[in-house]
Design a protein around this motif. Sequence first.
Motif, PDB file in Angstrom:
ATOM      1  N   CYS A 123       0.766  -1.127   0.086  1.00 39.44           N
ATOM      2  CA  CYS A 123      -0.131  -0.059   0.022  1.00 39.44           C
ATOM      3  C   CYS A 123       0.861   1.236   0.104  1.00 39.44           C
ATOM      4  CB  CYS A 123      -0.748   0.042   1.284  1.00 39.44           C
ATOM      5  SG  CYS A 123      -1.711   1.553   1.464  1.00 39.44           S
ATOM      6  N   ILE A 124       0.439   1.959  -0.851  1.00 39.06           N
ATOM      7  CA  ILE A 124       1.213   3.243  -1.027  1.00 39.06           C
ATOM      8  C   ILE A 124       0.571   4.543  -0.434  1.00 39.06           C
ATOM      9  CG2 ILE A 124       2.490   2.844  -2.904  1.00 39.06           C
ATOM     10  CD1 ILE A 124       0.535   4.662  -4.567  1.00 39.06           C
ATOM     11  N   GLU A 125      -0.603   4.272   0.573  1.00 40.66           N
ATOM     12  CA  GLU A 125      -1.331   5.091   1.223  1.00 40.66           C
ATOM     13  C   GLU A 125      -1.871   6.444   0.175  1.00 40.66           C
ATOM     14  OE1 GLU A 125      -0.235   5.578   5.463  1.00 40.66           O
ATOM     15  OE2 GLU A 125      -1.464   3.872   5.010  1.00 40.66           O
ATOM     16  N   CYS A 126      -2.389   6.072  -0.962  1.00 41.42           N
ATOM     17  CA  CYS A 126      -2.947   6.983  -1.819  1.00 41.42           C
ATOM     18  C   CYS A 126      -4.394   7.496  -1.432  1.00 41.42           C
ATOM     19  CB  CYS A 126      -2.943   6.655  -3.287  1.00 41.42           C
ATOM     20  SG  CYS A 126      -3.830   4.982  -3.172  1.00 41.42           S
ATOM     21  N   PHE A 127      -4.831   6.684  -0.646  1.00 39.31           N
ATOM     22  CA  PHE A 127      -6.378   6.663  -0.146  1.00 39.31           C
ATOM     23  C   PHE A 127      -7.299   6.598  -1.250  1.00 39.31           C
ATOM     24  CE2 PHE A 127      -3.593   9.017   3.193  1.00 39.31           C
ATOM     25  CZ  PHE A 127      -3.580   7.700   4.035  1.00 39.31           C
ATOM     26  N   LEU A 128      -7.131   6.171  -2.268  1.00 36.55           N
ATOM     27  CA  LEU A 128      -8.230   5.994  -3.550  1.00 36.55           C
ATOM     28  C   LEU A 128      -9.240   5.150  -3.073  1.00 36.55           C
ATOM     29  CD1 LEU A 128      -5.932   6.167  -6.712  1.00 36.55           C
ATOM     30  CD2 LEU A 128      -7.476   7.958  -5.915  1.00 36.55           C
ATOM     31  N   CYS A 129      -8.949   4.058  -2.428  1.00 35.72           N
ATOM     32  CA  CYS A 129      -9.588   3.272  -1.824  1.00 35.72           C
ATOM     33  C   CYS A 129     -10.758   3.846  -0.932  1.00 35.72           C
ATOM     34  CB  CYS A 129      -9.188   1.879  -1.185  1.00 35.72           C
ATOM     35  SG  CYS A 129      -7.830   2.061  -0.087  1.00 35.72           S
ATOM     36  N   GLN A 130     -10.288   4.584   0.028  1.00 37.64           N
ATOM     37  CA  GLN A 130     -10.807   5.216   1.070  1.00 37.64           C
ATOM     38  C   GLN A 130     -11.823   6.262   0.159  1.00 37.64           C
ATOM     39  OE1 GLN A 130     -10.147   3.597   3.667  1.00 37.64           O
ATOM     40  NE2 GLN A 130      -9.752   5.223   5.129  1.00 37.64           N
ATOM     41  N   LEU A 145      -9.156  -1.236   7.497  1.00 37.69           N
ATOM     42  CA  LEU A 145      -9.362  -2.755   7.863  1.00 37.69           C
ATOM     43  C   LEU A 145      -8.414  -3.443   7.365  1.00 37.69           C
ATOM     44  CD1 LEU A 145     -13.258  -2.231   7.113  1.00 37.69           C
ATOM     45  CD2 LEU A 145     -12.217  -2.710   9.445  1.00 37.69           C
ATOM     46  N   MET A 146      -7.763  -3.093   6.373  1.00 36.45           N
ATOM     47  CA  MET A 146      -6.831  -3.903   5.596  1.00 36.45           C
ATOM     48  C   MET A 146      -5.502  -3.981   6.721  1.00 36.45           C
ATOM     49  SD  MET A 146      -4.870  -3.595   2.133  1.00 36.45           S
ATOM     50  CE  MET A 146      -3.862  -2.298   2.373  1.00 36.45           C
ATOM     51  N   ARG A 147      -5.365  -2.917   7.143  1.00 38.35           N
ATOM     52  CA  ARG A 147      -4.238  -2.722   8.355  1.00 38.35           C
ATOM     53  C   ARG A 147      -4.615  -3.610   9.315  1.00 38.35           C
ATOM     54  NH1 ARG A 147       0.776  -2.338   9.985  1.00 38.35           N
ATOM     55  NH2 ARG A 147       0.997  -1.337  11.967  1.00 38.35           N
ATOM     56  N   VAL A 174     -10.156   0.370  -7.660  1.00 34.96           N
ATOM     57  CA  VAL A 174      -9.216   1.516  -7.826  1.00 34.96           C
ATOM     58  C   VAL A 174      -7.779   1.536  -7.131  1.00 34.96           C
ATOM     59  CG1 VAL A 174     -11.265   2.926  -7.783  1.00 34.96           C
ATOM     60  CG2 VAL A 174     -10.079   2.543  -5.535  1.00 34.96           C
ATOM     61  N   CYS A 175      -7.577   0.167  -6.619  1.00 35.74           N
ATOM     62  CA  CYS A 175      -6.172   0.286  -6.001  1.00 35.74           C
ATOM     63  C   CYS A 175      -5.056   0.235  -6.927  1.00 35.74           C
ATOM     64  CB  CYS A 175      -6.158  -0.996  -5.032  1.00 35.74           C
ATOM     65  SG  CYS A 175      -4.511  -0.804  -4.310  1.00 35.74           S
ATOM     66  N   PRO A 176      -4.192   1.302  -7.024  1.00 34.50           N
ATOM     67  CA  PRO A 176      -3.201   1.421  -8.135  1.00 34.50           C
ATOM     68  C   PRO A 176      -1.957   0.190  -7.868  1.00 34.50           C
ATOM     69  CG  PRO A 176      -2.882   3.191  -6.681  1.00 34.50           C
ATOM     70  CD  PRO A 176      -4.143   2.459  -6.145  1.00 34.50           C
ATOM     71  N   GLY A 229      -2.978  -2.833  -7.014  1.00 33.08           N
ATOM     72  CA  GLY A 229      -3.411  -3.937  -7.391  1.00 33.08           C
ATOM     73  C   GLY A 229      -3.878  -4.845  -6.168  1.00 33.08           C
ATOM     74  N   ILE A 230      -3.680  -4.305  -5.153  1.00 34.78           N
ATOM     75  CA  ILE A 230      -4.015  -5.274  -3.894  1.00 34.78           C
ATOM     76  C   ILE A 230      -5.213  -5.847  -3.900  1.00 34.78           C
ATOM     77  CG2 ILE A 230      -3.698  -5.264  -1.344  1.00 34.78           C
ATOM     78  CD1 ILE A 230      -2.051  -2.823  -1.695  1.00 34.78           C
ATOM     79  N   ARG A 231      -5.599  -6.980  -3.619  1.00 35.79           N
ATOM     80  CA  ARG A 231      -6.960  -7.544  -3.602  1.00 35.79           C
ATOM     81  C   ARG A 231      -7.538  -7.394  -2.342  1.00 35.79           C
ATOM     82  NH1 ARG A 231      -6.603 -12.991  -5.100  1.00 35.79           N
ATOM     83  NH2 ARG A 231      -8.730 -13.106  -5.167  1.00 35.79           N
ATOM     84  N   ILE A 232      -7.821  -6.104  -2.085  1.00 37.53           N
ATOM     85  CA  ILE A 232      -8.318  -5.701  -0.838  1.00 37.53           C
ATOM     86  C   ILE A 232      -9.437  -6.502  -0.163  1.00 37.53           C
ATOM     87  CG2 ILE A 232      -9.016  -3.657   0.598  1.00 37.53           C
ATOM     88  CD1 ILE A 232      -7.916  -2.045  -1.490  1.00 37.53           C
ATOM     89  N   THR A 233     -10.369  -6.662  -0.955  1.00 37.87           N
ATOM     90  CA  THR A 233     -11.841  -7.131  -0.501  1.00 37.87           C
ATOM     91  C   THR A 233     -11.457  -8.698  -0.353  1.00 37.87           C
ATOM     92  OG1 THR A 233     -12.952  -5.545  -2.135  1.00 37.87           O
ATOM     93  CG2 THR A 233     -14.289  -7.264  -1.177  1.00 37.87           C
TER      94      THR A 233
HETATM   95  S1  SF4 Z   1      -5.908   2.362  -2.843  1.00 44.04           S
HETATM   96 FE1  SF4 Z   1      -4.162   0.331  -2.566  1.00 44.04          FE
HETATM   97  S2  SF4 Z   1      -2.344   1.528  -2.415  1.00 44.04           S
HETATM   98 FE2  SF4 Z   1      -4.104   3.252  -2.196  1.00 44.04          FE
HETATM   99  S3  SF4 Z   1      -4.387   3.582  -0.157  1.00 44.04           S
HETATM  100 FE3  SF4 Z   1      -5.931   2.029  -0.729  1.00 44.04          FE
HETATM  101  S4  SF4 Z   1      -4.751  -0.091  -0.426  1.00 44.04           S
HETATM  102 FE4  SF4 Z   1      -3.270   1.711  -0.141  1.00 44.04          FE
END
Ligand code: SF4
Lengths: 273, 256
Positions: B145-152, B174-176, B217-219, B221-225
């Motif tokens: 994660c690069i903490e771009c917060f696009l997911c948020q 939640l991923m943390r 949207v995760c840049p 490509g983390i399969r967050i869900t």
């Molecule tokens: S979109 Fe992906 S890279 Fe960006 S904050 Fe969320 S988990 Fe991290």
Amino acid sequence: MATGTEPQQNSGGVRTGTRAAIAAPHLRTDRWWLAPAVTAAGLFAFVVYSTWRAFSNAHYYAAPYVSPFYSPCLAQNCRTMHAGPNADLFGSWWGISPAIIILIFPLGFRLTCYYYRKAYYRSFWASPPACAVAEPHQKYTGETRFPLILQNVHRYFFYFALLVAGVLTYDTVLSFRDTHYRWGHMGLGTLVFLVNIVLIWAYTISCHSCRHIVGGKLKHFSKHPVRYKAWQFVGRLNTRHMQLAWASLLSVALADFYVYLVASGVFDDPRFF
Amino acid sequence: MSSYEARFKVWRGDVEGGGLQDFTVEVHDGEVVLDIIHRLQATQTPDLAVRWNCKAGKCGSCSAEINGRPRLMCMTRMSVFTREETITVTPLRTFPVIRDLVTDVGFNYQKAREVPAFVPPAGLGPGQYRMMQEDVDRSQEFRKCIECFLCQDTCHVVRDHEENKTAFAGPRFLMRVAELDMHPLDAAAESGLDRGRSAQDDHGLGYCNITKCCTEVCPEGIRITDNALIPMKERAVDRKYDPLVWLGSKIRRRTT
Ligand code: SF4
Ligand code: SF4
Ligand code: FES
């Protein structure tokens, strides 16, 4: 006060509060509505078809094939299927179509499935209709309350789904008989059943709850090498869960339709051997 | 090298209000949206506010919404658009705007602080940690994660419902929780912190309806869900809704 700086509304979304003042609920220019529309159409078509077939209570057995919608058949009003999936658990008081009894389980499994949840939340409930497209609801509590908190029972439906898949496997084995129940034959229907049962198993095994149960819940994979392998295997299938969900939905409807066609005399099952 | 004139609409303004402003600007082969925003700054509107750092998709600063989709400006090639298209760039629409394309992402830092840190295992000093690769694989995916917060930003739970910001940590955090819960050496359980239960009770996991926009949207490509949120939901079910597991843990506690 400038527009956009009024105190927070309780239903605040992208157009309220201290967020950038943009009137449009979304600015997407691609065809974001296509996926939810196709999904809704597909699910709707299946619901219409399966409702008709489940309530029709007819044309579900053409020896040696039994429709997956009517298997296992658990009431006295079931047709007797030679060595087939009959088990009169419900007796004679059950008056309507016996498909209703058993269909509760696959229906529950698919309704609480993590993929189908995504599909119908998006396409039927527009929550959200697509990413970054504002949803039309004032309030949202997700799966924190009744009734949606019940989605958490998914793993129990998974256990039942294993049993149902077992029975359908048995039906597929029985489909290697001919119309007079002699073994060692195969028709087009057998092939339809084989494809269907492979897809049903693949969909069932690729379930997220299954992935958790076989190994996902562990903290140390290194201490459980067998379960780690199983978890990896399910995980690989799990990446295809959506495709398998659709493929098996289609194949189960096709298997049923095939039985319907043969049972209602539209054509005779072509025999390979 | 070919170049052309592209039409842009860029949101200008601050918390008092603002709107989309039209620009026509030169585009060269191989450029990304951030290049164009920089050209606007250099040639037409020197006071345009934009946050960026690495221009390599690694710092997570340049998050914005391009044609309504949450994306990194530095990783969005101009070649994905046709030359006739008008390209709309707005700030993230889930967080308070500061100015132009810059938003206040403090919500995310607040949520980060609410997740209890890694609990060091008892009896192991620095340099004594030993872990097997297969045990850290899952957590390592989340460390990309690069903490771009696009997911948020894209998650409808907070995007469409400001009032949920108090209760919901968002996919990133939640991923943390998942990362720490899957960490082979995290000793939270021994210290009395049940991360699976707390994901549900303290971080609002139940609000997520697994519609997967965070993953989309995760840049990185983390399969967050699939890999973080659903496994945490299953862990919460273990703790809270599974009578068999509950019974099993009661019996085991009695006998050990
Ligand atoms: S979109 Fe992906 S890279 Fe960006 S904050 Fe969320 S988990 Fe991290
Ligand atoms: S999957 Fe859950 S956390 Fe991710 S965007 Fe959707 S609701 Fe939010
Ligand atoms: S400038 Fe660093 S991610 Fe875009």
